[in-house]
Scaffold this active site. Structure first.
Site, PDB file in Angstrom:
ATOM      1  N   GLN A 214      32.928  52.269  75.498  1.00 24.72           N
ATOM      2  CA  GLN A 214      32.145  52.104  74.466  1.00 24.72           C
ATOM      3  C   GLN A 214      32.750  52.452  73.430  1.00 24.72           C
ATOM      4  O   GLN A 214      32.458  53.649  72.938  1.00 24.72           O
ATOM      5  CB  GLN A 214      30.882  52.353  74.728  1.00 24.72           C
ATOM      6  CG  GLN A 214      30.180  51.880  76.448  1.00 24.72           C
ATOM      7  CD  GLN A 214      30.093  50.131  76.193  1.00 24.72           C
ATOM      8  OE1 GLN A 214      29.172  49.596  75.724  1.00 24.72           O
ATOM      9  NE2 GLN A 214      30.953  49.512  77.109  1.00 24.72           N
ATOM     10  N   GLY A 255      20.589  47.008  73.362  1.00 19.72           N
ATOM     11  CA  GLY A 255      21.766  47.268  74.096  1.00 19.72           C
ATOM     12  C   GLY A 255      23.101  47.244  73.165  1.00 19.72           C
ATOM     13  O   GLY A 255      22.917  46.906  71.882  1.00 19.72           O
ATOM     14  N   HIS A 256      24.275  47.295  73.664  1.00 19.05           N
ATOM     15  CA  HIS A 256      25.419  47.434  72.715  1.00 19.05           C
ATOM     16  C   HIS A 256      25.734  45.955  72.372  1.00 19.05           C
ATOM     17  O   HIS A 256      25.438  44.971  72.708  1.00 19.05           O
ATOM     18  CB  HIS A 256      26.478  48.030  73.717  1.00 19.05           C
ATOM     19  CG  HIS A 256      26.929  47.121  75.026  1.00 19.05           C
ATOM     20  ND1 HIS A 256      27.691  47.794  76.161  1.00 19.05           N
ATOM     21  CD2 HIS A 256      26.644  45.794  75.399  1.00 19.05           C
ATOM     22  CE1 HIS A 256      27.787  46.760  76.608  1.00 19.05           C
ATOM     23  NE2 HIS A 256      27.104  45.652  76.552  1.00 19.05           N
ATOM     24  N   ASN A 257      26.273  46.019  71.083  1.00 18.07           N
ATOM     25  CA  ASN A 257      26.741  44.889  70.221  1.00 18.07           C
ATOM     26  C   ASN A 257      25.532  43.949  69.741  1.00 18.07           C
ATOM     27  O   ASN A 257      25.954  43.040  69.464  1.00 18.07           O
ATOM     28  CB  ASN A 257      27.826  44.003  71.146  1.00 18.07           C
ATOM     29  CG  ASN A 257      29.182  44.551  71.530  1.00 18.07           C
ATOM     30  OD1 ASN A 257      29.224  45.843  71.053  1.00 18.07           O
ATOM     31  ND2 ASN A 257      29.451  44.173  72.740  1.00 18.07           N
TER      32      ASN A 257
END
Length: 360
Positions: A214, A255-257
Protein backbone atom coordinates in the site's frame (compact mmCIF):
# COMPACT_ATOMS: atom_id res chain seq x y z
CA UNK A 1 -23.01 16.80 43.38
CA UNK A 2 -22.55 20.44 42.44
CA UNK A 3 -23.60 21.35 38.91
CA UNK A 4 -20.59 21.33 36.59
CA UNK A 5 -20.30 22.96 33.20
CA UNK A 6 -17.22 22.51 31.05
CA UNK A 7 -18.05 25.68 29.13
CA UNK A 8 -17.90 28.78 31.33
CA UNK A 9 -20.92 31.09 31.48
CA UNK A 10 -21.03 33.99 29.04
CA UNK A 11 -22.30 37.53 29.53
CA UNK A 12 -26.07 37.77 29.27
CA UNK A 13 -27.75 39.23 26.16
CA UNK A 14 -30.95 41.22 25.81
CA UNK A 15 -33.65 39.92 23.51
CA UNK A 16 -33.08 42.98 21.34
CA UNK A 17 -29.44 41.94 20.92
CA UNK A 18 -30.39 38.34 20.18
CA UNK A 19 -32.96 39.46 17.60
CA UNK A 20 -30.31 41.54 15.86
CA UNK A 21 -27.73 38.74 15.86
CA UNK A 22 -30.16 36.06 14.60
CA UNK A 23 -32.08 38.35 12.22
CA UNK A 24 -35.28 37.43 14.08
CA UNK A 25 -38.18 39.75 14.91
CA UNK A 26 -39.05 40.36 18.54
CA UNK A 27 -42.85 40.30 18.36
CA UNK A 28 -43.46 42.29 21.56
CA UNK A 29 -40.96 45.15 21.85
CA UNK A 30 -41.71 45.51 25.58
CA UNK A 31 -39.50 42.43 26.12
CA UNK A 32 -36.50 44.06 24.41
CA UNK A 33 -34.47 44.46 27.61
CA UNK A 34 -35.22 41.00 29.02
CA UNK A 35 -31.89 39.25 29.56
CA UNK A 36 -31.01 35.73 28.49
CA UNK A 37 -28.17 33.90 30.27
CA UNK A 38 -28.19 30.55 28.50
CA UNK A 39 -29.76 28.04 26.12
CA UNK A 40 -32.00 25.10 26.93
CA UNK A 41 -34.52 22.68 25.44
CA UNK A 42 -38.18 23.53 25.87
CA UNK A 43 -38.72 21.04 28.70
CA UNK A 44 -35.67 22.18 30.70
CA UNK A 45 -35.70 25.93 30.05
CA UNK A 46 -36.30 28.55 32.73
CA UNK A 47 -37.11 32.28 32.58
CA UNK A 48 -33.51 33.21 31.70
CA UNK A 49 -33.17 30.68 28.85
CA UNK A 50 -33.67 30.90 25.09
CA UNK A 51 -35.23 27.89 23.35
CA UNK A 52 -36.75 27.16 19.92
CA UNK A 53 -39.70 25.32 18.37
CA UNK A 54 -40.21 24.07 14.82
CA UNK A 55 -41.49 20.48 15.13
CA UNK A 56 -45.08 19.63 16.08
CA UNK A 57 -43.81 16.51 17.84
CA UNK A 58 -42.81 18.81 20.71
CA UNK A 59 -46.11 20.70 20.99
CA UNK A 60 -46.72 19.52 24.55
CA UNK A 61 -43.27 20.70 25.62
CA UNK A 62 -43.94 24.10 24.07
CA UNK A 63 -47.27 24.40 25.85
CA UNK A 64 -45.63 23.69 29.22
CA UNK A 65 -42.31 25.46 28.77
CA UNK A 66 -41.00 27.98 31.29
CA UNK A 67 -38.52 29.49 28.81
CA UNK A 68 -37.97 33.22 28.84
CA UNK A 69 -37.99 33.39 25.05
CA UNK A 70 -38.56 31.08 22.10
CA UNK A 71 -37.49 31.26 18.47
CA UNK A 72 -40.44 30.15 16.36
CA UNK A 73 -41.75 30.56 12.81
CA UNK A 74 -44.76 32.75 12.06
CA UNK A 75 -46.78 29.59 11.39
CA UNK A 76 -46.46 28.38 14.99
CA UNK A 77 -46.09 31.57 17.03
CA UNK A 78 -49.74 31.37 18.12
CA UNK A 79 -48.90 28.19 20.05
CA UNK A 80 -46.34 29.93 22.29
CA UNK A 81 -47.58 30.49 25.88
CA UNK A 82 -48.28 34.11 26.76
CA UNK A 83 -45.49 34.30 29.36
CA UNK A 84 -42.82 33.44 26.75
CA UNK A 85 -41.33 36.19 24.58
CA UNK A 86 -41.61 35.34 20.88
CA UNK A 87 -38.71 35.77 18.45
CA UNK A 88 -40.11 35.17 14.99
CA UNK A 89 -37.61 33.54 12.63
CA UNK A 90 -37.99 31.99 9.19
CA UNK A 91 -35.84 29.03 10.28
CA UNK A 92 -35.91 28.87 14.10
CA UNK A 93 -33.28 26.18 14.59
CA UNK A 94 -30.84 27.94 12.26
CA UNK A 95 -31.35 31.14 14.26
CA UNK A 96 -30.88 29.23 17.53
CA UNK A 97 -27.61 27.76 16.24
CA UNK A 98 -26.40 31.20 15.13
CA UNK A 99 -26.79 32.48 18.69
CA UNK A 100 -25.31 29.28 20.16
CA UNK A 101 -22.22 29.69 17.97
CA UNK A 102 -21.87 33.26 19.19
CA UNK A 103 -22.30 32.23 22.82
CA UNK A 104 -20.07 29.13 22.79
CA UNK A 105 -17.51 29.69 20.05
CA UNK A 106 -14.95 27.61 21.99
CA UNK A 107 -17.21 24.54 21.66
CA UNK A 108 -16.77 24.49 17.89
CA UNK A 109 -13.28 22.94 17.90
CA UNK A 110 -12.02 19.77 19.65
CA UNK A 111 -9.65 21.45 22.12
CA UNK A 112 -8.59 19.22 25.01
CA UNK A 113 -7.75 22.02 27.42
CA UNK A 114 -4.57 20.20 28.42
CA UNK A 115 -1.63 22.50 28.98
CA UNK A 116 -1.01 26.04 27.77
CA UNK A 117 -0.50 27.26 24.18
CA UNK A 118 2.96 26.62 22.83
CA UNK A 119 5.24 23.58 22.86
CA UNK A 120 4.84 21.32 25.90
CA UNK A 121 8.17 20.30 27.47
CA UNK A 122 7.14 16.62 27.42
CA UNK A 123 6.46 16.59 23.68
CA UNK A 124 9.03 15.10 21.30
CA UNK A 125 9.77 17.05 18.12
CA UNK A 126 12.34 15.89 15.57
CA UNK A 127 14.97 18.48 14.72
CA UNK A 128 14.05 18.39 11.02
CA UNK A 129 10.36 19.15 11.63
CA UNK A 130 9.17 22.62 10.60
CA UNK A 131 6.53 24.33 12.73
CA UNK A 132 5.22 27.78 11.87
CA UNK A 133 4.45 30.37 14.53
CA UNK A 134 1.65 29.83 17.05
CA UNK A 135 1.60 26.04 16.75
CA UNK A 136 0.57 24.28 19.97
CA UNK A 137 1.96 20.83 20.74
CA UNK A 138 0.38 19.34 23.85
CA UNK A 139 2.08 16.99 26.34
CA UNK A 140 3.46 13.65 25.13
CA UNK A 141 2.77 14.36 21.45
CA UNK A 142 5.42 13.12 19.01
CA UNK A 143 6.36 15.01 15.81
CA UNK A 144 8.50 12.97 13.41
CA UNK A 145 11.19 13.93 10.89
CA UNK A 146 10.38 16.28 8.00
CA UNK A 147 6.89 17.02 9.33
CA UNK A 148 5.48 20.44 8.44
CA UNK A 149 2.76 22.09 10.54
CA UNK A 150 1.07 25.41 9.73
CA UNK A 151 0.41 28.37 12.01
CA UNK A 152 -2.42 28.14 14.51
CA UNK A 153 -2.59 24.33 14.46
CA UNK A 154 -3.00 22.36 17.70
CA UNK A 155 -1.52 18.87 18.06
CA UNK A 156 -3.38 17.11 20.89
CA UNK A 157 -1.86 15.28 23.80
CA UNK A 158 -0.32 11.94 22.88
CA UNK A 159 -0.83 12.38 19.15
CA UNK A 160 1.78 10.93 16.79
CA UNK A 161 2.60 12.72 13.54
CA UNK A 162 4.82 10.41 11.51
CA UNK A 163 7.62 11.25 9.11
CA UNK A 164 6.85 13.55 6.21
CA UNK A 165 3.25 14.38 7.12
CA UNK A 166 2.15 17.89 6.11
CA UNK A 167 -0.56 19.67 8.14
CA UNK A 168 -1.98 23.05 7.13
CA UNK A 169 -2.94 26.06 9.21
CA UNK A 170 -5.59 26.34 11.95
CA UNK A 171 -6.07 22.59 12.26
CA UNK A 172 -6.90 20.62 15.42
CA UNK A 173 -5.46 17.11 15.66
CA UNK A 174 -7.24 15.32 18.49
CA UNK A 175 -5.55 13.67 21.44
CA UNK A 176 -4.29 10.18 20.76
CA UNK A 177 -4.59 10.48 16.97
CA UNK A 178 -2.02 8.93 14.64
CA UNK A 179 -1.18 10.39 11.21
CA UNK A 180 1.17 8.93 8.61
CA UNK A 181 1.52 9.11 4.79
CA UNK A 182 -0.90 12.05 4.83
CA UNK A 183 -1.26 15.59 3.48
CA UNK A 184 -3.73 17.69 5.45
CA UNK A 185 -5.25 21.01 4.33
CA UNK A 186 -6.21 24.07 6.36
CA UNK A 187 -8.85 24.20 9.09
CA UNK A 188 -9.14 20.42 9.37
CA UNK A 189 -10.63 19.21 12.65
CA UNK A 190 -9.85 15.69 13.89
CA UNK A 191 -11.47 14.54 17.09
CA UNK A 192 -9.59 12.21 19.46
CA UNK A 193 -8.38 8.82 18.34
CA UNK A 194 -8.36 9.26 14.56
CA UNK A 195 -6.01 7.00 12.62
CA UNK A 196 -4.98 8.29 9.22
CA UNK A 197 -2.74 6.72 6.59
CA UNK A 198 -2.20 3.17 7.81
CA UNK A 199 -2.22 0.15 5.48
CA UNK A 200 -5.31 -0.53 3.46
CA UNK A 201 -6.78 -4.03 3.61
CA UNK A 202 -5.09 -5.36 0.48
CA UNK A 203 -4.40 -9.08 0.00
CA UNK A 204 -4.45 -11.74 -2.67
CA UNK A 205 -6.92 -14.03 -0.95
CA UNK A 206 -5.52 -17.45 -1.75
CA UNK A 207 -3.82 -19.89 0.55
CA UNK A 208 -1.70 -17.77 2.88
CA UNK A 209 -3.24 -14.42 1.72
CA UNK A 210 -0.39 -12.50 0.11
CA UNK A 211 -0.20 -8.86 1.21
CA UNK A 212 -0.36 -6.18 -1.52
CA UNK A 213 1.93 -3.17 -0.87
CA UNK A 214 0.00 0.00 0.00
CA UNK A 215 2.14 2.84 -1.31
CA UNK A 216 -0.34 5.68 -1.77
CA UNK A 217 -1.26 8.60 0.49
CA UNK A 218 -4.23 10.13 2.27
CA UNK A 219 -5.11 13.63 1.08
CA UNK A 220 -7.54 15.57 3.26
CA UNK A 221 -8.62 18.87 1.75
CA UNK A 222 -9.57 22.12 3.54
CA UNK A 223 -12.38 22.41 6.12
CA UNK A 224 -12.89 18.68 6.67
CA UNK A 225 -14.03 17.42 10.08
CA UNK A 226 -13.42 13.84 11.26
CA UNK A 227 -15.23 12.33 14.23
CA UNK A 228 -13.57 10.43 17.06
CA UNK A 229 -12.14 7.04 16.19
CA UNK A 230 -12.40 7.51 12.43
CA UNK A 231 -9.96 5.45 10.35
CA UNK A 232 -8.82 6.36 6.84
CA UNK A 233 -6.53 3.93 4.99
CA UNK A 234 -3.88 5.19 2.63
CA UNK A 235 -4.15 4.32 -1.04
CA UNK A 236 -2.49 1.44 -2.78
CA UNK A 237 -2.17 2.47 -6.43
CA UNK A 238 -3.84 5.87 -6.05
CA UNK A 239 -4.46 8.24 -3.16
CA UNK A 240 -7.35 8.13 -0.73
CA UNK A 241 -8.96 11.58 -0.97
CA UNK A 242 -11.41 13.37 1.34
CA UNK A 243 -12.92 16.38 -0.41
CA UNK A 244 -13.18 19.94 0.85
CA UNK A 245 -15.83 20.65 3.48
CA UNK A 246 -16.80 17.02 4.06
CA UNK A 247 -17.99 16.12 7.57
CA UNK A 248 -17.45 12.57 8.87
CA UNK A 249 -18.95 11.30 12.12
CA UNK A 250 -17.42 9.00 14.76
CA UNK A 251 -16.04 5.53 14.06
CA UNK A 252 -16.23 5.62 10.27
CA UNK A 253 -13.94 3.33 8.23
CA UNK A 254 -12.69 4.61 4.87
CA UNK A 255 -10.83 2.02 2.80
CA UNK A 256 -7.88 2.43 0.46
CA UNK A 257 -8.21 4.33 -2.82
CA UNK A 258 -11.57 5.79 -1.81
CA UNK A 259 -12.44 9.20 -3.24
CA UNK A 260 -14.96 11.27 -1.28
CA UNK A 261 -16.18 14.45 -2.93
CA UNK A 262 -16.76 17.91 -1.48
CA UNK A 263 -19.28 18.72 1.26
CA UNK A 264 -20.38 15.15 1.89
CA UNK A 265 -21.95 14.10 5.21
CA UNK A 266 -21.17 10.61 6.52
CA UNK A 267 -22.82 9.51 9.78
CA UNK A 268 -21.42 7.20 12.45
CA UNK A 269 -20.12 3.68 11.85
CA UNK A 270 -20.29 3.73 8.06
CA UNK A 271 -17.93 1.34 6.29
CA UNK A 272 -16.58 2.35 2.87
CA UNK A 273 -14.78 -0.45 1.04
CA UNK A 274 -11.78 0.15 -1.20
CA UNK A 275 -11.74 2.01 -4.50
CA UNK A 276 -15.26 3.41 -4.32
CA UNK A 277 -16.19 6.96 -5.23
CA UNK A 278 -18.62 9.40 -3.62
CA UNK A 279 -19.53 12.50 -5.60
CA UNK A 280 -20.09 15.94 -4.10
CA UNK A 281 -22.81 16.55 -1.48
CA UNK A 282 -23.49 12.85 -0.85
CA UNK A 283 -25.22 11.99 2.46
CA UNK A 284 -24.85 8.59 4.15
CA UNK A 285 -26.94 7.65 7.19
CA UNK A 286 -25.45 5.81 10.15
CA UNK A 287 -24.06 2.30 9.63
CA UNK A 288 -24.23 2.32 5.84
CA UNK A 289 -21.92 -0.24 4.22
CA UNK A 290 -20.75 0.27 0.63
CA UNK A 291 -19.10 -2.35 -1.58
CA UNK A 292 -15.80 -1.69 -3.36
CA UNK A 293 -15.64 -0.02 -6.79
CA UNK A 294 -19.17 1.43 -6.40
CA UNK A 295 -19.85 5.01 -7.57
CA UNK A 296 -22.34 7.18 -5.67
CA UNK A 297 -23.39 10.17 -7.77
CA UNK A 298 -23.50 13.83 -6.72
CA UNK A 299 -26.21 14.68 -4.21
CA UNK A 300 -27.31 11.07 -3.64
CA UNK A 301 -28.60 10.01 -0.22
CA UNK A 302 -28.48 6.57 1.41
CA UNK A 303 -30.70 5.66 4.36
CA UNK A 304 -29.20 4.46 7.63
CA UNK A 305 -28.24 0.78 7.99
CA UNK A 306 -28.34 0.16 4.24
CA UNK A 307 -26.02 -2.13 2.30
CA UNK A 308 -24.95 -0.76 -1.08
CA UNK A 309 -23.64 -3.14 -3.74
CA UNK A 310 -24.58 -1.20 -6.88
CA UNK A 311 -23.72 2.28 -8.10
CA UNK A 312 -26.29 5.01 -7.36
CA UNK A 313 -27.10 7.74 -9.90
CA UNK A 314 -26.76 11.39 -8.95
CA UNK A 315 -29.53 12.89 -6.86
CA UNK A 316 -31.29 9.63 -6.01
CA UNK A 317 -32.34 8.36 -2.57
CA UNK A 318 -31.74 4.68 -1.85
CA UNK A 319 -32.12 2.41 1.15
CA UNK A 320 -32.41 -1.19 2.35
CA UNK A 321 -30.36 -4.35 2.07
CA UNK A 322 -29.41 -4.49 -0.66
CA UNK A 323 -30.05 -0.81 -1.33
CA UNK A 324 -32.45 0.24 -4.08
CA UNK A 325 -34.48 3.39 -4.75
CA UNK A 326 -36.46 4.28 -1.63
CA UNK A 327 -39.84 4.16 -3.40
CA UNK A 328 -39.12 0.61 -4.53
CA UNK A 329 -37.82 -0.29 -1.07
CA UNK A 330 -40.92 1.07 0.67
CA UNK A 331 -43.27 -0.69 -1.76
CA UNK A 332 -41.46 -3.99 -1.21
CA UNK A 333 -41.59 -3.63 2.59
CA UNK A 334 -45.31 -2.83 2.44
CA UNK A 335 -45.96 -5.83 0.16
CA UNK A 336 -44.03 -8.16 2.50
CA UNK A 337 -45.91 -6.80 5.51
CA UNK A 338 -49.26 -7.39 3.83
CA UNK A 339 -48.16 -10.89 2.81
CA UNK A 340 -47.04 -11.67 6.36
CA UNK A 341 -50.28 -10.37 7.86
CA UNK A 342 -52.27 -12.43 5.39
CA UNK A 343 -50.22 -15.56 6.11
CA UNK A 344 -50.70 -15.04 9.83
CA UNK A 345 -54.46 -14.90 9.44
CA UNK A 346 -54.48 -18.10 7.34
CA UNK A 347 -52.32 -19.92 9.90
CA UNK A 348 -54.56 -18.91 12.78
CA UNK A 349 -57.65 -20.08 10.89
CA UNK A 350 -56.55 -23.68 10.31
CA UNK A 351 -55.25 -26.37 12.71
CA UNK A 352 -51.56 -27.21 12.52
CA UNK A 353 -51.60 -30.99 12.12
CA UNK A 354 -47.82 -31.36 12.13
CA UNK A 355 -47.54 -29.59 15.43
CA UNK A 356 -49.80 -32.17 17.11
CA UNK A 357 -48.00 -35.24 15.80
CA UNK A 358 -46.62 -37.53 18.51
CA UNK A 359 -48.94 -36.31 21.27
CA UNK A 360 -50.73 -39.12 23.05
Amino acid sequence: MASTSFFPPRPSSTLAEIASLTKATLVDASHAEHRITGLASLDEAGPMHLSFFENLRYSDELANTRAGACLVSERFEGRVPSHVAVLRARRPFHAFVAYARHLYSDALRPHTGIGAPGIAPTSVIHESAKLEDEVTVEPLAVIGPDVEIGAGTVIGAGAVIAAGVKIGRDCDIGAGSHLQHALIGNNVLMHPGCHIGQDGFGFIFAGQHTKVPQTGRVIIQHDVELGAGTTIDRGSLRDTVIGEGTKIDNQVQVGHNVTIGRHCVIAAKCGLAGSLTLGDNVALGAMVGINNHVVIGDGAQVAAMSGVKDSIPAGERWGGIFARPTRTWFREMLAVRRLAEGSGADTAARPDDDRDEGRG
